[in-house]
Design a protein around this motif. Structure first.
Motif, mmCIF file in Angstrom:
data_model
loop_
_atom_site.group_PDB
_atom_site.id
_atom_site.type_symbol
_atom_site.label_atom_id
_atom_site.label_comp_id
_atom_site.label_asym_id
_atom_site.label_seq_id
_atom_site.Cartn_x
_atom_site.Cartn_y
_atom_site.Cartn_z
ATOM 1 N N LYS A 61 -5.045 -2.139 6.711
ATOM 2 C CA LYS A 61 -5.353 -3.527 6.442
ATOM 3 C C LYS A 61 -5.288 -4.281 7.771
ATOM 4 O O LYS A 61 -4.330 -4.115 8.533
ATOM 5 C CB LYS A 61 -4.330 -4.001 5.420
ATOM 6 N N VAL A 62 -6.297 -5.097 8.047
ATOM 7 C CA VAL A 62 -6.389 -5.849 9.295
ATOM 8 C C VAL A 62 -6.040 -7.309 9.018
ATOM 9 O O VAL A 62 -6.569 -7.907 8.082
ATOM 10 C CB VAL A 62 -7.810 -5.743 9.893
ATOM 11 N N PRO A 117 -0.188 -1.641 2.235
ATOM 12 C CA PRO A 117 -0.426 -0.809 3.417
ATOM 13 C C PRO A 117 0.141 -1.455 4.680
ATOM 14 O O PRO A 117 0.273 -2.686 4.771
ATOM 15 C CB PRO A 117 -1.959 -0.722 3.490
ATOM 16 N N ASP A 118 0.447 -0.618 5.659
ATOM 17 C CA ASP A 118 0.835 -1.125 6.977
ATOM 18 C C ASP A 118 -0.334 -1.887 7.589
ATOM 19 O O ASP A 118 -1.504 -1.531 7.379
ATOM 20 C CB ASP A 118 1.191 0.037 7.908
ATOM 21 N N LEU A 119 -0.036 -2.921 8.367
ATOM 22 C CA LEU A 119 -1.079 -3.611 9.115
ATOM 23 C C LEU A 119 -1.546 -2.734 10.268
ATOM 24 O O LEU A 119 -0.748 -2.046 10.920
ATOM 25 C CB LEU A 119 -0.560 -4.941 9.659
ATOM 26 N N ILE A 120 -2.845 -2.740 10.528
ATOM 27 C CA ILE A 120 -3.404 -1.980 11.634
ATOM 28 C C ILE A 120 -3.048 -2.673 12.949
ATOM 29 O O ILE A 120 -3.229 -3.891 13.094
ATOM 30 C CB ILE A 120 -4.931 -1.853 11.502
ATOM 31 N N PHE A 175 -9.121 4.505 6.340
ATOM 32 C CA PHE A 175 -7.910 4.803 7.093
ATOM 33 C C PHE A 175 -6.837 3.842 6.609
ATOM 34 O O PHE A 175 -6.929 2.633 6.822
ATOM 35 C CB PHE A 175 -8.157 4.615 8.594
ATOM 36 N N ILE A 176 -5.821 4.380 5.914
ATOM 37 C CA ILE A 176 -4.746 3.575 5.340
ATOM 38 C C ILE A 176 -3.426 4.280 5.646
ATOM 39 O O ILE A 176 -3.312 5.495 5.463
ATOM 40 C CB ILE A 176 -4.906 3.418 3.813
ATOM 41 N N ARG A 177 -2.434 3.523 6.085
ATOM 42 C CA ARG A 177 -1.109 4.073 6.342
ATOM 43 C C ARG A 177 -0.081 3.271 5.544
ATOM 44 O O ARG A 177 -0.122 2.050 5.512
ATOM 45 C CB ARG A 177 -0.772 4.023 7.834
#
Length: 290
Positions: free
Chosen positions: A266-267, A245-248, A235-237
């Protein structure tokens, strides 16, 4: 196909946030038969993991830099170590130290054990005909891998007036995609034995961002052909024109709940320390695997 009865191996490429990496490793160990194999950049923050029979550190880890062949070599070194030291493994997955599972590891084990595929990789074919493209990224990567050369010792690439002499000929295709792989054991063993690897590694040493093509090109050029699902199971946004990638965050929970991905990225526990707890609860809410 990719079915097999040995352990699932999750390779973790890490370089920072050792506490976050340790928590990720603990979650990976929650499977019935899963091994966490950590390739930790020795130039990064020191990492200490609790001794365990299902956790291993790649012993010859070396520094890796984004956009350089060293990142590909870390993947390749880790796969070689797995094949040599866990010969009965069933699948090998690659995650970063900033990934985190959004499903129970037991559910991932079960899905892969029953999978009709040999690999899960998000990928695109890059042909010589731009008219065949279905995504603008194919045009970007065509220029990147065929018409540019990275200047040695720098991150700078220069355009070339004519395409580089390349290995993507005589039936060898150029493929691009995510570096985060899910590969069955037969696929890994076949790739490690394929002489194409040395040709690609030599060529990509002077290419920009080689990690976006190496594994995809190895898996998609396999002979006999492998059954590869066009899905990274991540799951990547991405934001508009973003290079990372946006941070989760908690705002992604509804999308995460509906996703069949294995891991989210990315966490960052420094920016959003609550996220691992939220993802643990999300996985728990999905219930036990029958």
């Amino acid at each position: 196909m990719g079915m097999g009865g040995g352990p699932l191996v999750v390779i973790v490429l890490s370089h920072r946030n050792p506490g976050q990496v340790a928590r990720l490793v603990d979650r990976i160990r929650g499977g019935v038969d899963t091994v966490a194999v950590v390739h930790h950049d020795p130039s990064g923050e020191p990492l200490t993991l609790r001794p365990s029979s299902n956790v291993a550190l790649v012993p010859d880890a070396r520094p890796g830099q984004w956009g350089r062949l060293s990142l590909v070599e870390a993947q390749w070194r880790s796969l070689r170590w797995v094949a040599a030291n866990i010969p009965d493994f069933s699948w090998a997955l690659l995650v970063s130290g900033q990934d985190y599972p959004i499903r129970p590891i037991t559910a991932i084990e079960k899905e892969l054990a029953a999978s009709p595929y040999d690999a899960y990789l998000r990928h695109f074919a890059v042909t010589s005909d731009p008219a065949a493209d279905t995504d603008p990224w194919q045009g970007v990567t065509r220029r990147r891998y065929l018409r540019k050369r990275r200047l040695p010792g720098t991150h700078r690439s220069v355009p070339l007036p004519v395409p580089r002499r390349h290995p993507y000929r005589d039936g060898v295709g150029l493929y691009v995609g995510d570096m985060w792989f899910n590969l069955s054991a037969p696929t890994v063993h076949g790739m490690l034995a394929d002489p194409l690897a040395d040709r690609l590694l030599g060529y990509l040493r002077y290419a920009p961002i080689p990690d976006e093509t190496f594994i995809c090109s190895m898996a998609l050029n396999a002979r006999p052909a492998r059954s590869v699902a066009n899905d990274s199971k991540r799951f990547i946004r991405w934001g508009a024109d973003a290079s990372h990638p946006d941070l989760i965050t908690a705002a992604h929970l509804d999308e995460l709940r509906a996703s069949d991905a294995f891991f989210a990225r990315k966490v960052d526990v420094t920016a959003h320390p609550e996220v691992p707890d939220l993802l643990d609860q999300l996985a728990a809410d999905r219930g036990p695997v029958s």
